[in-house]
Scaffold this motif. Structure first.
Motif, PDB file in Angstrom:
ATOM      1  N   THR A 167       8.193  26.466 108.717  1.00  0.00           N
ATOM      2  CA  THR A 167       8.482  25.458 109.896  1.00  0.00           C
ATOM      3  C   THR A 167       6.893  25.079 110.461  1.00  0.00           C
ATOM      4  O   THR A 167       6.481  23.945 110.656  1.00  0.00           O
ATOM      5  CB  THR A 167       9.326  26.011 111.218  1.00  0.00           C
ATOM      6  N   VAL A 181       9.192  14.204 115.284  1.00  0.00           N
ATOM      7  CA  VAL A 181       9.710  15.200 115.919  1.00  0.00           C
ATOM      8  C   VAL A 181      10.990  15.763 115.177  1.00  0.00           C
ATOM      9  O   VAL A 181      11.439  16.728 114.828  1.00  0.00           O
ATOM     10  CB  VAL A 181       9.812  15.368 117.518  1.00  0.00           C
ATOM     11  N   LEU A 182      11.743  14.589 114.772  1.00  0.00           N
ATOM     12  CA  LEU A 182      13.285  14.882 114.114  1.00  0.00           C
ATOM     13  C   LEU A 182      13.127  15.169 112.690  1.00  0.00           C
ATOM     14  O   LEU A 182      13.877  16.134 112.494  1.00  0.00           O
ATOM     15  CB  LEU A 182      13.952  13.435 114.155  1.00  0.00           C
ATOM     16  N   ASP A 183      11.843  14.827 112.070  1.00  0.00           N
ATOM     17  CA  ASP A 183      11.567  15.525 110.716  1.00  0.00           C
ATOM     18  C   ASP A 183      11.375  16.997 110.735  1.00  0.00           C
ATOM     19  O   ASP A 183      11.745  17.670 109.975  1.00  0.00           O
ATOM     20  CB  ASP A 183      10.460  14.855 110.097  1.00  0.00           C
ATOM     21  N   ALA A 184      10.498  17.299 112.018  1.00  0.00           N
ATOM     22  CA  ALA A 184      10.131  18.540 112.056  1.00  0.00           C
ATOM     23  C   ALA A 184      11.573  19.549 112.187  1.00  0.00           C
ATOM     24  O   ALA A 184      11.512  20.468 111.964  1.00  0.00           O
ATOM     25  CB  ALA A 184       9.291  18.856 113.243  1.00  0.00           C
ATOM     26  N   LEU A 185      12.484  18.787 113.281  1.00  0.00           N
ATOM     27  CA  LEU A 185      13.722  19.578 113.509  1.00  0.00           C
ATOM     28  C   LEU A 185      14.307  19.845 112.289  1.00  0.00           C
ATOM     29  O   LEU A 185      14.615  20.963 111.855  1.00  0.00           O
ATOM     30  CB  LEU A 185      14.464  18.654 114.538  1.00  0.00           C
ATOM     31  N   ALA A 186      14.336  18.921 111.417  1.00  0.00           N
ATOM     32  CA  ALA A 186      15.053  18.873 109.860  1.00  0.00           C
ATOM     33  C   ALA A 186      14.511  19.864 109.148  1.00  0.00           C
ATOM     34  O   ALA A 186      15.118  20.810 108.425  1.00  0.00           O
ATOM     35  CB  ALA A 186      15.192  17.456 109.246  1.00  0.00           C
ATOM     36  N   ASN A 187      13.025  20.149 109.213  1.00  0.00           N
ATOM     37  CA  ASN A 187      12.502  21.063 108.423  1.00  0.00           C
ATOM     38  C   ASN A 187      12.875  22.551 108.845  1.00  0.00           C
ATOM     39  O   ASN A 187      12.911  23.405 108.197  1.00  0.00           O
ATOM     40  CB  ASN A 187      10.967  20.853 108.648  1.00  0.00           C
ATOM     41  N   PHE A 188      12.668  22.514 110.195  1.00  0.00           N
ATOM     42  CA  PHE A 188      13.015  23.852 110.802  1.00  0.00           C
ATOM     43  C   PHE A 188      14.661  24.301 110.444  1.00  0.00           C
ATOM     44  O   PHE A 188      14.928  25.382 109.935  1.00  0.00           O
ATOM     45  CB  PHE A 188      13.059  23.928 112.304  1.00  0.00           C
ATOM     46  N   LEU A 189      15.483  23.368 110.447  1.00  0.00           N
ATOM     47  CA  LEU A 189      16.810  23.819 110.356  1.00  0.00           C
ATOM     48  C   LEU A 189      17.072  23.992 108.723  1.00  0.00           C
ATOM     49  O   LEU A 189      17.871  24.743 108.386  1.00  0.00           O
ATOM     50  CB  LEU A 189      17.896  22.677 110.729  1.00  0.00           C
ATOM     51  N   GLU A 224       3.663  17.388 109.354  1.00  0.00           N
ATOM     52  CA  GLU A 224       4.016  15.880 110.199  1.00  0.00           C
ATOM     53  C   GLU A 224       2.792  15.569 111.030  1.00  0.00           C
ATOM     54  O   GLU A 224       2.582  14.479 111.331  1.00  0.00           O
ATOM     55  CB  GLU A 224       5.091  16.341 111.415  1.00  0.00           C
ATOM     56  N   LYS A 228      16.350  12.688 106.740  1.00  0.00           N
ATOM     57  CA  LYS A 228      16.658  13.972 107.292  1.00  0.00           C
ATOM     58  C   LYS A 228      17.161  15.066 106.360  1.00  0.00           C
ATOM     59  O   LYS A 228      16.849  16.192 106.227  1.00  0.00           O
ATOM     60  CB  LYS A 228      17.520  13.855 108.692  1.00  0.00           C
TER      61      LYS A 228
END
Length: 121
Positions: A75, A96-104, A82, A44
């Motif tokens: 994003t 989904v957690l990888d996508a969230l880390a990407n967004f953050l 992903e 992450k």
């Protein structure tokens, strides 16, 4: 006396840098798991740093006032990768957690440029 580089040149160089980062991120995201480099940080954190590194030059290329556009572009790019991981056969899974880390990460990279540039809304 030399003049500083023009804003147009800086934005073009930033766009080129963003493109190069996007290519590296795609390559590392889609290569088979067993062929990739050993992770330096947790997965992450790697995602966060990669997308911060993508969004920062993208924000410069678009203009610091358009930092949210850079976050959206980075994003959506990350979500696309992903999905490609989920559909590919390189031993990777979309997350989904990888996508969230990407967004953050994209949010942090774009905000860093936006707020360090001192641009008023």
């Amino acid at each position: 006396m030399r003049h500083p580089p023009s804003l147009r040149l800086i934005r073009r160089l930033a766009a080129f840098a963003a493109l190069m980062v996007a290519i590296v991120v795609a390559y590392l995201s889609l290569m088979p798991v067993d062929e990739g480099p050993a992770p330096v940080f947790t997965d992450k954190v790697n995602h966060f740093l990669a997308y911060a590194g993508l969004a920062a030059p993208l924000t410069l290329a678009l203009h610091p006032k358009r930092w949210l556009s850079a976050v959206i572009v980075a994003t959506v790019y990350g979500i696309g990768l992903e999905f490609a991981q989920a559909m590919g056969d390189a031993g990777r899974e979309g997350s989904v957690l990888d996508a969230l880390a990407n967004f953050l990460g994209a949010l942090a990279g774009a905000a860093l440029i936006r707020f360090s540039a001192g641009v008023r809304s």
